[in-house]
Design an enzyme around this catalytic site. Structure first.
Site, PDB file in Angstrom:
ATOM      1  N   ASP A  87      53.029  -1.609 -60.862  1.00  0.00           N
ATOM      2  CA  ASP A  87      53.721  -2.869 -60.595  1.00  0.00           C
ATOM      3  C   ASP A  87      52.963  -3.759 -59.608  1.00  0.00           C
ATOM      4  OD1 ASP A  87      55.843  -4.641 -60.930  1.00  0.00           O
ATOM      5  OD2 ASP A  87      57.362  -3.080 -60.697  1.00  0.00           O
ATOM      6  N   TRP A  89      53.582  -8.968 -64.802  1.00  0.00           N
ATOM      7  CA  TRP A  89      54.518 -10.034 -65.223  1.00  0.00           C
ATOM      8  C   TRP A  89      53.825 -11.310 -65.686  1.00  0.00           C
ATOM      9  CZ3 TRP A  89      55.282  -9.780 -59.489  1.00  0.00           C
ATOM     10  CH2 TRP A  89      55.946  -8.610 -59.095  1.00  0.00           C
ATOM     11  N   GLY A  90      52.585 -11.210 -66.147  1.00  0.00           N
ATOM     12  CA  GLY A  90      51.929 -12.399 -66.671  1.00  0.00           C
ATOM     13  C   GLY A  90      51.271 -13.270 -65.620  1.00  0.00           C
ATOM     14  N   ASP A 140      61.158  -9.890 -65.839  1.00  0.00           N
ATOM     15  CA  ASP A 140      62.109  -8.888 -66.343  1.00  0.00           C
ATOM     16  C   ASP A 140      63.053  -9.508 -67.372  1.00  0.00           C
ATOM     17  OD1 ASP A 140      60.867  -7.346 -64.489  1.00  0.00           O
ATOM     18  OD2 ASP A 140      62.697  -6.664 -63.505  1.00  0.00           O
TER      19      ASP A 140
END
Ligand code: GAL
Length: 389
Positions: A120, A159-160, A180
């Site tokens: 993450d 997350w791009g 998300d």
């Protein structure tokens, strides 16, 4: 394909949950359908490392220890995934792996024997500490993984940010492209729309990860749930179930086990995603197609809030040959729907509903159809005459 506990349980996890889930994956037929990973997410660790700097599992949640859990998961024929973070802390505040990459890789893969790492992007060290930039931050764990003696799936959860679809394949096998997922149509529409622009990034070497399959957590109609699963599968996203399996409905189970949709996601010959083909300002795009080992795949997504007939000219898809007719297989009703010549109309597609089709070449189209070209307005005879249109 597999399971991830985050969307249904967040931090409320323990070893019983994963063993129950693994058992349900078998008894519900999901393992047989191809879901082979059982993945832990955040909140499995103690908040502090040991004095020698190691991450330890929370003994209240995992009293038998992580190695015992992965042994049991492996013994059932699954692979096991773990979660970590490339910064100081995970998104829920547990130890992150920054500057502990080699040590944590040793814990995750040698000691605990996991097969996959979701990594993450929270608690990012500031620039004069990190220096390598965001790619370098992930490179550190990729380097540690490269030293593990067996293949490990590295799943970047970035997350791009920093256009990870441009470089993710150099480091790992999948990369989150968006934030998300929420269990509602606007969230699905956002994710599908964003990923529509980067379908070329996905192939066998790595996947745009559109986030978990969010079925059965409330917020989606049955038709929206089918659209969700179809888009994720045909856009070749990882398919990680995020549902509480103890409370799963037959509707959700039926969607997750649609063999014909899964077969496109797992196509061993064609790795590309479907892409939008009809030029319009639809949000997200409504008409999609792609190649597959068994024919041309079409996805029609009714993004309107009302029932609609959806029509397209076959040769708008580059995978279709002009002058041919095609048999039409419906991948949700599991029926043959006749032969399409030049165009196809799906009648009464429900609001936010989907139609998934597999078209196979069925020979020459009938002679003498007019106009001579079904689509292109510059259709020209060899003598220079404009034809039709
Ligand atoms: C987010 C991630 C989620 C989940 C969560 C855990 O950053 O996108 O999928 O892993 O962290 O805290």
């Amino acid at each position: 394909m597999g399971y991830n506990a985050w969307n249904a349980f967040q931090c409320n996890i323990n070893e019983d949950l994963f063993l129950t889930t693994a058992n349900l994956m078998v008894s519900l037929g999901l393992k047989d359908a191809g879901y082979h990973y059982i993945n832990l997410d955040d909140c499995y660790a103690l908040k502090n490392r040991t004095s020698s700097g190691a991450i330890v599992e929370d003994p209240a949640k995992f009293p038998s220890g992580m190695r015992s859990l992965t042994d049991k998961i492996h013994a059932m024929g699954f692979k096991a995934g773990i979660y970590g973070d490339s910064g100081w802390y995970t998104c829920a505040g547990y130890p992150g792996s920054f500057q502990h990459e080699a040590q944590d890789a040793h814990t995750f893969f040698d000691e605990w024997n996991f097969d996959l790492l979701k990594f993450d992007n929270c608690a990012i060290p500031y620039d004069d500490i990190i220096r390598q930039g965001i790619i370098g931050k992930y490179q550190r764990m990729a380097d540690a993984i490269a030293k593990v003696a067996r293949p490990i799936v590295f799943s970047l959860c970035e997350w791009g940010w920093s256009q990870v679809w441009l470089w993710g394949a150099k480091l790992g096998q999948s990369w989150r492209t968006t934030g998300d997922i929420g269990p509602d149509w606007p969230s699905l529409a956002n994710i599908i729309n964003f990923n529509a622009f980067i379908t070329q990034a996905t192939n066998f070497y790595g996947r745009n990860d559109m986030d978990m399959v969010q079925l059965g957590n409330g917020g989606l109609t049955y038709d929206e749930a089918k659209s969700h699963f179809t888009a994720w599968a045909l856009m070749k996203s990882p398919l990680l179930i995020g549902t509480n399996l103890s409370a799963i409905t037959n509707d959700v189970l039926g969607i997750l086990k649609n063999k014909e949709i899964i077969a496109i996601n797992q196509d061993p010959v064609v790795g590309e995603s479907i892409s939008p083909f009809s030029i319009s300002s639809d949000y997200p795009p409504q008409y999609w197609s792609g190649d597959s080992q068994n024919g041309t795949v079409f996805m029609l997504l009714n993004t309107l809030n009302e029932t609609a007939d959806m029509s397209f000219n076959l040769t708008e898809s580059p995978w279709i040959r002009a002058g041919r007719k095609y048999s039409v297989r419906d991948l949700w009703t599991h029926t043959e729907n006749g032969t399409a010549v030049r165009n196809f109309t799906a009648k009464a597609v429900p609001p936010h509903g989907v139609v998934a089709l597999l078209l196979k070449d069925a020979g020459d189209e009938p002679d003498g159809l007019y106009p001579a070209c079904s689509v292109w307005y510059q259709c020209i005879d060899k003598n220079g005459t404009h034809v039709g249109g």
